[in-house]
Design a protein around this motif. Structure first.
Motif, short mmCIF file in Angstrom:
data_model
loop_
_atom_site.label_atom_id
_atom_site.label_comp_id
_atom_site.label_asym_id
_atom_site.label_seq_id
_atom_site.Cartn_x
_atom_site.Cartn_y
_atom_site.Cartn_z
N UNK A 196 0.07 -44.74 -22.02
CA UNK A 196 1.57 -45.27 -22.15
C UNK A 196 2.46 -44.82 -23.52
N UNK A 197 0.86 -45.19 -24.27
CA UNK A 197 1.25 -45.08 -26.12
C UNK A 197 0.97 -44.44 -26.32
N UNK A 198 -0.72 -44.12 -26.09
CA UNK A 198 -0.90 -42.36 -26.74
C UNK A 198 0.59 -41.09 -27.02
N UNK A 199 0.88 -41.23 -26.02
CA UNK A 199 1.81 -40.39 -24.84
C UNK A 199 3.17 -40.77 -25.87
N UNK A 200 3.36 -41.77 -26.55
CA UNK A 200 4.68 -42.34 -26.78
C UNK A 200 4.72 -41.77 -28.27
N UNK A 201 3.06 -42.45 -29.05
CA UNK A 201 3.37 -42.37 -30.28
C UNK A 201 2.52 -40.67 -30.93
N UNK A 202 2.22 -39.38 -29.57
CA UNK A 202 2.16 -38.77 -29.95
C UNK A 202 3.51 -37.87 -30.12
N UNK A 203 4.33 -38.31 -29.46
CA UNK A 203 6.39 -37.93 -29.09
C UNK A 203 6.95 -38.11 -30.01
N UNK A 204 6.41 -39.29 -30.60
CA UNK A 204 7.86 -39.29 -31.91
C UNK A 204 6.82 -38.76 -33.26
N UNK A 205 5.66 -38.61 -33.02
CA UNK A 205 5.27 -37.99 -34.15
C UNK A 205 6.00 -36.67 -34.05
N UNK A 206 5.84 -36.06 -32.77
CA UNK A 206 6.49 -34.41 -33.33
C UNK A 206 7.76 -34.02 -33.09
N UNK A 207 8.69 -35.70 -32.43
CA UNK A 207 9.41 -35.37 -33.34
C UNK A 207 9.96 -35.73 -34.77
#
Lengths: 142, 142
Positions: free
Chosen positions: B61-72
């Motif tokens: 969940x943390x990895x996905x949140x960090x990745x999503x924030x980076x993408x956006x």
């Protein structure tokens, strides 16, 4: 969705060990790394976080099962997990059993060569793969 | 458990961006890769699969949140996720925003240099990190 020209849409990408409608586990056949597998998402998805949360959990359950089977069957120095996809942006995870005698240890498999791989030990690990792959099946298709 | 001599038991390993009792997110400060973060498990655990399943899901969940924030926030060419730990076998995940102009793209950050990093673009990404890190906080400490 199948993306024309995507090597992981168009081909398996290696020897298929297991597959389900959502994912396939392939043996990557990378020289010097006998226990190098890839978990490939069947659908063309670019980034891990673009999967639905339930599917991310599917991925993690498979990665953990593959890693546990490697630890128990092969006793590697370390297992490496990575989803890069810079060259092939179709979601796949590298799962690699690493040994202190392998050609790149302790570097990443993508880093500079540290030494020649020990052919006898590579062969010894290769000989253990049928048992390892039975363990994958037991863990994942139960 | 704290393991004497383990660099991630003894030190943060980088600038701490966020932390909870279970994990910390650090900015890795790797030259040429301004958006290179590491998710470090606070407890000394060697392999990802040795975490309890609920904790593996916390990680994802943390990895996905960090990745999503980076993408956006950064619109990178790709996000790279990796847990290697050959040199430092204390569970940590690299989360790296990659750009087609970066010094190693499309290779792994551990692979051979492809070109000099574009200093102006590195600086431009660095300037976006405060906004990115606010997005991490919003996603993860809500």
């Amino acid at each position: 969705m199948t993306v024309p020209g995507c090597p992981l849409c168009e081909k398996a990408g290696g020897r298929v060990v297991l597959q389900t409608p959502k994912w396939r586990l392939i043996h990557a056949q990378e020289a010097g790394f006998p226990a190098f597998y890839r978990l490939v998402w069947q659908e063309h998805v670019r980034e891990f976080s673009q999967l639905a949360r339930a599917d991310r959990i599917v991925v993690v359950d498979v990665l953990a099962a593959v890693e546990q089977a490697m630890l128990q069957s092969l006793h590697p120095a370390k297992v490496n997990l990575a989803s890069l996809g810079n060259a092939v942006p179709h979601l796949h995870w590298h799962v690699i059993a690493r040994f202190d005698w392998d050609s790149h240890f302790p570097g990443a498999v993508w880093a500079a060569l540290q030494r020649e791989a020990d052919a006898a030990r590579v062969q010894q690990v290769a000989a253990a793969l049928p048992g390892l792959e039975e363990a994958f099946k037991t863990a994942l298709l139960a």
